[in-house]
Motif scaffolding. Sequence first.
Motif, PDB file in Angstrom:
ATOM      1  N   CYS A  81      -1.987 -36.404  10.059  1.00 55.97           N
ATOM      2  CA  CYS A  81      -2.109 -35.112  10.741  1.00 55.97           C
ATOM      3  C   CYS A  81      -1.755 -35.227  12.210  1.00 55.97           C
ATOM      4  O   CYS A  81      -1.118 -34.323  12.788  1.00 55.97           O
ATOM      5  N   PHE A  82      -2.124 -36.323  12.858  1.00 55.42           N
ATOM      6  CA  PHE A  82      -1.763 -36.504  14.264  1.00 55.42           C
ATOM      7  C   PHE A  82      -0.261 -36.719  14.421  1.00 55.42           C
ATOM      8  O   PHE A  82       0.356 -36.216  15.381  1.00 55.42           O
ATOM      9  N   LEU A  83       0.366 -37.465  13.526  1.00 56.42           N
ATOM     10  CA  LEU A  83       1.802 -37.714  13.623  1.00 56.42           C
ATOM     11  C   LEU A  83       2.608 -36.440  13.432  1.00 56.42           C
ATOM     12  O   LEU A  83       3.665 -36.258  14.067  1.00 56.42           O
ATOM     13  N   LEU A  84       2.119 -35.545  12.576  1.00 58.90           N
ATOM     14  CA  LEU A  84       2.823 -34.283  12.329  1.00 58.90           C
ATOM     15  C   LEU A  84       2.455 -33.201  13.331  1.00 58.90           C
ATOM     16  O   LEU A  84       2.956 -32.060  13.212  1.00 58.90           O
ATOM     17  N   ASN A  85       1.593 -33.509  14.296  1.00 61.52           N
ATOM     18  CA  ASN A  85       1.182 -32.575  15.343  1.00 61.52           C
ATOM     19  C   ASN A  85       0.575 -31.291  14.771  1.00 61.52           C
ATOM     20  O   ASN A  85       0.828 -30.175  15.268  1.00 61.52           O
ATOM     21  N   ILE A  86      -0.221 -31.424  13.722  1.00 60.04           N
ATOM     22  CA  ILE A  86      -0.902 -30.265  13.156  1.00 60.04           C
ATOM     23  C   ILE A  86      -2.400 -30.306  13.439  1.00 60.04           C
ATOM     24  O   ILE A  86      -3.134 -29.443  12.959  1.00 60.04           O
ATOM     25  N   LEU A  87      -2.833 -31.282  14.204  1.00 59.03           N
ATOM     26  CA  LEU A  87      -4.252 -31.417  14.523  1.00 59.03           C
ATOM     27  C   LEU A  87      -4.402 -31.595  16.026  1.00 59.03           C
ATOM     28  O   LEU A  87      -4.229 -32.696  16.556  1.00 59.03           O
ATOM     29  N   PRO A  88      -4.706 -30.520  16.756  1.00 59.63           N
ATOM     30  CA  PRO A  88      -4.895 -30.643  18.212  1.00 59.63           C
ATOM     31  C   PRO A  88      -6.081 -31.537  18.548  1.00 59.63           C
ATOM     32  O   PRO A  88      -7.008 -31.713  17.747  1.00 59.63           O
ATOM     33  N   PHE A  89      -6.063 -32.070  19.744  1.00 59.60           N
ATOM     34  CA  PHE A  89      -7.075 -33.054  20.144  1.00 59.60           C
ATOM     35  C   PHE A  89      -8.467 -32.440  20.218  1.00 59.60           C
ATOM     36  O   PHE A  89      -9.438 -33.002  19.684  1.00 59.60           O
ATOM     37  N   LEU A  90      -8.605 -31.290  20.869  1.00 61.36           N
ATOM     38  CA  LEU A  90      -9.926 -30.687  21.038  1.00 61.36           C
ATOM     39  C   LEU A  90     -10.534 -30.269  19.706  1.00 61.36           C
ATOM     40  O   LEU A  90     -11.748 -30.392  19.482  1.00 61.36           O
ATOM     41  N   ILE A  91      -9.692 -29.786  18.800  1.00 59.84           N
ATOM     42  CA  ILE A  91     -10.197 -29.414  17.479  1.00 59.84           C
ATOM     43  C   ILE A  91     -10.581 -30.658  16.684  1.00 59.84           C
ATOM     44  O   ILE A  91     -11.566 -30.671  15.931  1.00 59.84           O
ATOM     45  N   ALA A  92      -9.821 -31.741  16.853  1.00 60.93           N
ATOM     46  CA  ALA A  92     -10.103 -32.976  16.119  1.00 60.93           C
ATOM     47  C   ALA A  92     -11.436 -33.585  16.518  1.00 60.93           C
ATOM     48  O   ALA A  92     -12.090 -34.260  15.705  1.00 60.93           O
TER      49      ALA A  92
END
Length: 548
Positions: free
Chosen positions: A178-189
Amino acid sequence: MPKAGLGLGLPPRPTSSKTLLAAKASQSSLTGLGGLQAPGTAAQNGEAGPSQQPQPTAQASAEQQSRVFQEVAKRLNERLASHGVAGKGPMTEASVRQALDHLARGGPEAMSATVDVTHGRVEPAPRCKHASGGGKCGEQDPMESEEAQSCWELYQRAYLVHLDVAFPPFFAALVAMCFLLNILPFLIALFVVPMAFLMGTSLCLVKVAGMPTRAIPFSYFPAATVVALELAAIFTFAFGMFPTFVVALLPCAAFFLLAGSALYLQYRTWTLDPGFVPLGPPLPDGPLDPGRRALLQAQNPAWCYTCNAYRPIRSKHCGQCGRCCEEFDHHCPVVGTCVARGNRREFLGYLLTLFGAEAVMLGMGVRYCRLLILRALHLRTLPGLLEVLPHMALVWRASPGVLYMLVLTVGICMGTAALLGRALWGTAAALTTNEMILRRRYAYLQDTQGLYSNPFDMGAWQNCLAFWSTARPDWYSVYSEHCTALREGEEPLAHPLATRILRRWDRARAALERARFEKKARREEELLRRGSQLAASEGGAESEIEAV
């Protein structure tokens, strides 16, 4: 079908037509049941058992017979539940008679039985192949009970029992994707990933694999979680941060060396024998009841009535492993085994290398954030730490996975530092973690006045040399020499530094507890005095009213 009072939180069989109880019992365990004994057992002891009691006459009502067998079934359920047995289905008169008769035929030795509590059939169960090796497995062999299981149960027992090992790395790989595909923002993660991990653990391990919640901390799940985090940190450093630090080869090589050494030492700690005390022969009357075992253990602490073996000094019985360990330190869920005499050095080496790898990664992570801000703002020099904080939004937008891993590493590094500090202090003080926490309970760690005194403390340097040497001292001989010196009146002129620190700590703690007790006593006396004064004043007022 309702349960028969034996529910212990175990997962029910979804599609089974009957309930199987793997009941381990013995004749000696039934003698203390308060009137519930196997037929023929009480007659041998000269007592009145169920077979000698007057049978209900023909005129007895069906309700009285039902109450009698309900009481017998209730007590039998309690005895089976004390052996960790659970099942479904109401116990009928035939099932009670069959169970008691089967237990009576078993003699004084413990046995395994398959009991169908619904239809009253009792059949001997095949012995598990792991039982001969000293394991705690009491279940039937899956190959012997395939006919009683559905297809889902077979798949569950064959494959899903390993979900405690497979779920953490799978979840870590999913989050990394999910991080590699940029579908999970940092603050939400920061909030979604921990909640998803807990929900996934409950769904996969409890619902799907059928593992009781109380058994999760004692499975391989904590160790698999730690290994998944370690591998995630290594891959994050290798593919996310290392391309930026191609010129800084020395810190990168140090990280990979320390991280690889930590994984190897963790594996060595898990595979080595912690120092299990050899098991003694099994008891002729089967395992002792918990109350009797605790009483005998208090009378003879040097003998383990669970392992039926002599416990050397500084050893302890581990409840999770079910064995006594020499120089028992603690049971570590991170490595999935006990930390004791055989693997204490490997465990301390694992903590040292793991803390070093985490420190290097945090240092390189700070430099990585400074380089990202330098390139994003087109600066000529690296910004300072205070200049980085206002621009952290640039970092989590450019590389949210690396920043998330760094945040996790900060928390993990704090826990590792606490464990490492405790282990180093124990090494310097010649104490295990168990002795450090429970030093007031052990008589060999107290002097004639009841104060802490460690006969194994030879000074920090000598303690470290003895810890890292392969030839371990004979602690019983050291303790015997110490006792002989005390009997002859040869008190040590000066205790080592670690012993002096712990003696002062115990004195301060005892003074604080004494002050709290005195304060509580004074408060109770004051309340009693006020209560007596109030009662006296009310009594005087009542007497005046009566006089008027």
